[in-house]
Design a protein around this motif. Structure first.
Motif, PDB file in Angstrom:
ATOM      1  N   MET A 111      -9.353  -8.024  -1.325  1.00 35.09           N
ATOM      2  CA  MET A 111      -8.374  -7.697  -0.286  1.00 35.09           C
ATOM      3  C   MET A 111      -8.749  -8.413   1.006  1.00 35.09           C
ATOM      4  N   GLU A 146      -6.493   4.133   5.085  1.00 33.45           N
ATOM      5  CA  GLU A 146      -6.605   4.869   3.839  1.00 33.45           C
ATOM      6  C   GLU A 146      -5.453   5.863   3.735  1.00 33.45           C
ATOM      7  N   THR A 201      -6.641  -5.227   6.013  1.00 32.21           N
ATOM      8  CA  THR A 201      -8.023  -4.942   6.387  1.00 32.21           C
ATOM      9  C   THR A 201      -8.236  -5.314   7.845  1.00 32.21           C
ATOM     10  N   LEU A 248     -10.387  -0.181   6.632  1.00 32.09           N
ATOM     11  CA  LEU A 248      -9.136  -0.186   5.884  1.00 32.09           C
ATOM     12  C   LEU A 248      -8.332   1.061   6.219  1.00 32.09           C
ATOM     13  N   SER A 260     -12.060   1.917  -6.416  1.00 33.64           N
ATOM     14  CA  SER A 260     -10.616   2.060  -6.540  1.00 33.64           C
ATOM     15  C   SER A 260     -10.298   3.548  -6.636  1.00 33.64           C
ATOM     16  N   ASP A 319      -5.072   1.211  -8.775  1.00 30.20           N
ATOM     17  CA  ASP A 319      -5.490   1.792  -7.501  1.00 30.20           C
ATOM     18  C   ASP A 319      -4.203   2.208  -6.798  1.00 30.20           C
ATOM     19  N   TYR A 359      -3.854  -7.852   2.391  1.00 28.02           N
ATOM     20  CA  TYR A 359      -3.978  -6.408   2.618  1.00 28.02           C
ATOM     21  C   TYR A 359      -4.390  -6.180   4.067  1.00 28.02           C
ATOM     22  N   TYR A 378      -3.289   4.309  -4.523  1.00 24.11           N
ATOM     23  CA  TYR A 378      -3.199   4.448  -3.068  1.00 24.11           C
ATOM     24  C   TYR A 378      -3.096   3.096  -2.371  1.00 24.11           C
ATOM     25  N   ARG A 379      -3.620   2.048  -3.012  1.00 23.74           N
ATOM     26  CA  ARG A 379      -3.570   0.724  -2.379  1.00 23.74           C
ATOM     27  C   ARG A 379      -2.519  -0.170  -3.026  1.00 23.74           C
ATOM     28  N   PRO A 394       0.821  -1.205   0.000  1.00 23.07           N
ATOM     29  CA  PRO A 394       0.000   0.000   0.000  1.00 23.07           C
ATOM     30  C   PRO A 394       0.861   1.264   0.000  1.00 23.07           C
TER      31      PRO A 394
END
Length: 761
Positions: free
Chosen positions: A680, A265, A721, A263, A654, A667, A719, A669-670, A20
């Motif tokens: 994810m 961000e 999460t 998540l 996204s 995407d 990811y 940012y991720r 990320p």
């Protein structure tokens, strides 16, 4: 081996996944955005157009509804806003020759990304399924007169006006929305579903009951003055990027920020402001506290916080509660039943995290709570938002500068459409004013919202769908059920600027009516026109396009509604439709006599920057509820219960996406590039479920009574999460959301709490 993506999905078999990223809205993003804009518009057109976005003498961005301040930056747009403008102002064209080369069977296999990249539609198009001798159904050019005659023919053939559905996207201007609802009601129905039904309907339901008006109570200036801003169930970096500048300014003034989200961000972790050299180089950490909550645990969190505020002693605003609220005793008794164990289970948070949040709330004299789809798209969404309001009422944070409720609406003018009467359950006072002004008798029976509209099409109780903008098929839940329902219609009509999935899923007959966009110059018989929009904070301002239209055959949305009304209603209508098409000022004159707050509309709309609509709770601490006061509410605490071996999925956007419009397959940012069909999953959950990073799996949603839906061929991405939670992009995952899985009261699709299991093919 798991199944691969279905035909037409915009994804490579192996999208690339990196760790990320932090928000990086600096030079790389600017360069990338300008490159895309120049590819679509060319160099000169890019400069001429982008410098007019969100300016007082320019046009309102067709993207989000975030407000502008009185002082505007030269570049008053975000990355996705620039992409939205570029796709609308593109030099690419979708002509009748394009449709001749691409029959319906071909369009149906294309991805939404591919369809959107083809350019602006230039002429009205008609498709009649089964009419082609070779069986290859194609759209063919048709005159506007013939298009309106077909609409009139199909509407007149209905057994009842309630067999027609008139859908509205948030991009529709105030003027067009007012005419659209006027036509529908003069025709005889309140079937006016709109995109609000799928997003902030839960907010409106909760706020109308608690404070008496379904809109936010804060201004941009309030955000700058707040001591504490809680951002719950919202990702500003992707969905409302210009909000990050407001949060940065609040931080500079001393505000603290709590982010509540399943998540992490990147935009909230560090915002790199591209409008300042220091901002691009250094960036600003926005979060003071990140609460990584389990999906759907927000009501439990706010309930416990409310209990702790009550028990803190001297932390409640007793004068405000006594003078301005109703139902406190019942609420307080219910709040005191909240317990730590249940809250920690529901939220996945730790006790120290919640105690730190409480300390920040108690230290604040002015608190704002912002939220979006992460709160609104659950079965218990309305109860959750009521609990948010309870916290603000306890602290006296309604009708105080720097404090209040802030539902952050996504689509430009989605709030204005509702103000103009786009609502399936209109207030009697609004209909009374409409009837008095136009000498009509509006129907009083409630109409269909989006979910009920799909059910009506499915069950044969509706036969015509007329969509004013948007991508109805791509935005709605339960994709296979929805598409089958739409194919049962006798006529589907889409007023559009570009192609999307809805044009490939049609009724027996289908019309595409090309319209002017926000960037286009609108000249009618009385001269150049402007339209108006309402932003997320109740400011109404004008919008003026400056580009030559994409072709000579385009009509404006007000003109389309006016000509349709003349064709359908004929001489029986006393409404001056020709006059409305000729001069939009005459529409605003009528709005000023029907909609409260729009008095002297034309003069006020001409003022640079527009005007603010009245808001009784904010302006005078007056609450137009049934009790005459702000209402505390008490409801049982709910949160999703997930069986063993399952995860709770939320659908989301996204970074390279706005609503259902896909600008690219990355995407940033991720850290995901080159594909969208990814899921994810927390690495610890993935290990327990045997889901290797990079492996492929099918997603199967589970609902009550054994109802299941399947989305094949998703790549697993490890990811961070929240535990027990997963995330994947829509519209690819809309297929997993059952049509009947909706929020209590608001009937909003529960797209943020989908129980899923993972299966190999």
């Amino acid at each position: 081996m798991a199944s691969k993506p279905p035909v037409g999905d915009p994804v490579q078999d192996a999208p690339q996944v990196a760790p990320p990223k932090h928000a990086a809205a600096g030079l790389p993003a600017i360069g990338h955005t300008l490159k895309i804009a120049q590819q679509q518009m060319g160099l000169a057109r890019t400069a001429r157009t982008l410098l007019k976005v969100n300016q007082k003498d320019g046009f309102d961005c067709p993207g989000c509804a975030w407000p502008e301040g009185d002082k505007r930056h030269t570049a008053e747009f975000c990355e996705n806003g620039a992409k939205a403008v570029a796709e609308e102002a593109t030099l690419r064209r979708v002509t009748p020759e394009f449709f001749a080369a691409h029959p319906l069977t071909d369009l149906a296999t294309r991805s939404g990304y591919w369809l959107g990249q083809q350019g602006r539609i230039t002429e009205p198009m008609l498709l009649e399924r089964g009419a082609m001798p070779d069986g290859g159904d194609r759209y063919e050019a048709v005159s506007w007169e013939r298009a309106f005659a077909i609409i009139a023919e199909e509407l007149h053939a209905l057994a009842s006006p309630d067999e027609a559905l008139f859908y509205t996207s948030g991009r529709t201007s105030n003027e067009a929305a007012f005419l659209f609802q006027l036509f529908a009601r003069e025709f005889g129905t309140n079937n006016l579903p709109d995109c609000s039904n799928m997003c902030h309907e839960s907010s409106g339901s909760a706020l109308n009951e608690t404070i008496g008006i379904g809109k936010g109570s804060v201004s941009l200036e309030d955000l700058h003055q707040a001591d504490l801003i809680i951002v719950a169930g919202q990702n500003p970096g992707t969905n409302h990027p210009r909000m990050l500048s407001a949060l940065e300014k609040a931080k500079e003034a001393g505000a603290k920020i709590i982010s509540v989200n399943p998540l992490p961000e990147a935009g909230m972790e560090r915002f790199k402001n591209p409008q300042t050299p220091l901002g691009m180089l250094k960036g600003t950490p926005l979060n003071d506290l990140f609460l990584q909550i389990r999906i759907g645990g927000d009501q439990a969190l706010f309930r416990l916080l409310n209990k702790l505020v009550i028990e803190a002693g001297g932390a409640t605003d007793e004068e405000f509660i006594r003078e301005h609220t109703h139902g406190y005793e019942e609420f307080a008794a219910t709040a005191k039943e909240a317990n730590w164990d249940e809250t920690l289970t529901a939220t996945g948070l730790t006790r120290p995290e919640i105690e730190r949040a409480l300390a920040m709330i108690l230290a604040s004299k002015r608190t704002i709570v912002c939220w979006a789809m992460g709160l609104t798209q659950h079965k218990h969404a309305v109860a959750t938002i009521r609990e948010v309001v309870n916290l603000l009422l306890l602290r006296g944070d309604i009708g105080r500068p720097g404090a209040g409720v802030c539902p952050v609406r996504g689509h430009s003018n989605v709030q204005g459409d509702r103000t103009m009467g786009i609502f399936e359950r209109p207030a009697p006072a609004f209909l009374d004013a409409l009837d008095k002004e136009f000498g009509i008798t509006s129907p009083r029976e409630h109409g269909f919202d989006v979910v009920r509209s799909i059910q009506a099409l499915r069950d044969g109780r509706a036969k015509v769908l007329f969509a004013m903008g948007g991508n109805f098929v791509g935005a709605t839940p339960d994709t296979e059920v929805t598409e089958a329902a739409i194919r049962r219609a006798s006529l589907t009509v889409h007023v559009s600027t570009k192609l999307n999935r809805s044009h490939a899923v049609t009724g027996r007959r289908a019309l595409i009516l090309p319209t002017l966009g926000r960037t286009d110059k609108d000249v009618q018989a009385s001269g150049k026109q402007f339209v108006t929009v309402e932003d997320s904070m109740g400011m109404v301002h004008s919008s003026r396009g400056n580009l030559a239209p994409a072709g000579p055959h385009l009509l404006s949305e007000p003109a389309i509604v006016a000509r349709m009304a003349r064709a359908v209603l004929g001489d029986t209508s006393r409404t001056p439709w020709e006059e409305f098409e000729r001069d939009y000022g005459t529409i605003r004159d009528r709005i000023s006599r029907v909609v409260p707050g729009f008095e002297d509309f034309n003069a006020r709309a001409a003022h640079p920057g527009g005007f603010r609509l009245p808001h009784a709770p904010r302006d005078e601490r007056r609450f137009p509820t049934k009790t005459g006061k702000a209402n505390f509410t008490a409801a049982p605490v709910e949160y999703p219960k997930v069986p063993a071996g399952r995860l709770l999925l939320q659908t989301l956007r996204s970074h390279d996406q706005y609503n259902t419009t896909i600008y690219g397959l990355d995407d940033r940012y991720r850290g995901i590039t080159g594909g969208r069909r990814v899921v994810m999953v927390n690495p610890e959950d993935a290990a327990e479920l045997g889901l290797a990073d990079g492996s492929y799996t099918d997603l199967v949603s589970e609902w009550k009574d054994g109802v299941e839906r399947r989305a094949p061929g998703f790549r697993v991405v490890h990811y961070p999460t929240a535990r027990g939670c997963a995330a994947a992009y829509y519209p690819e995952t809309n297929v997993l959301v059952p049509l009947d899985s909706t929020a209590d009261t608001s009937n909003t699709p529960a797209s943020k709490s989908v129980v899923i299991r993972f299966e190999p093919a």
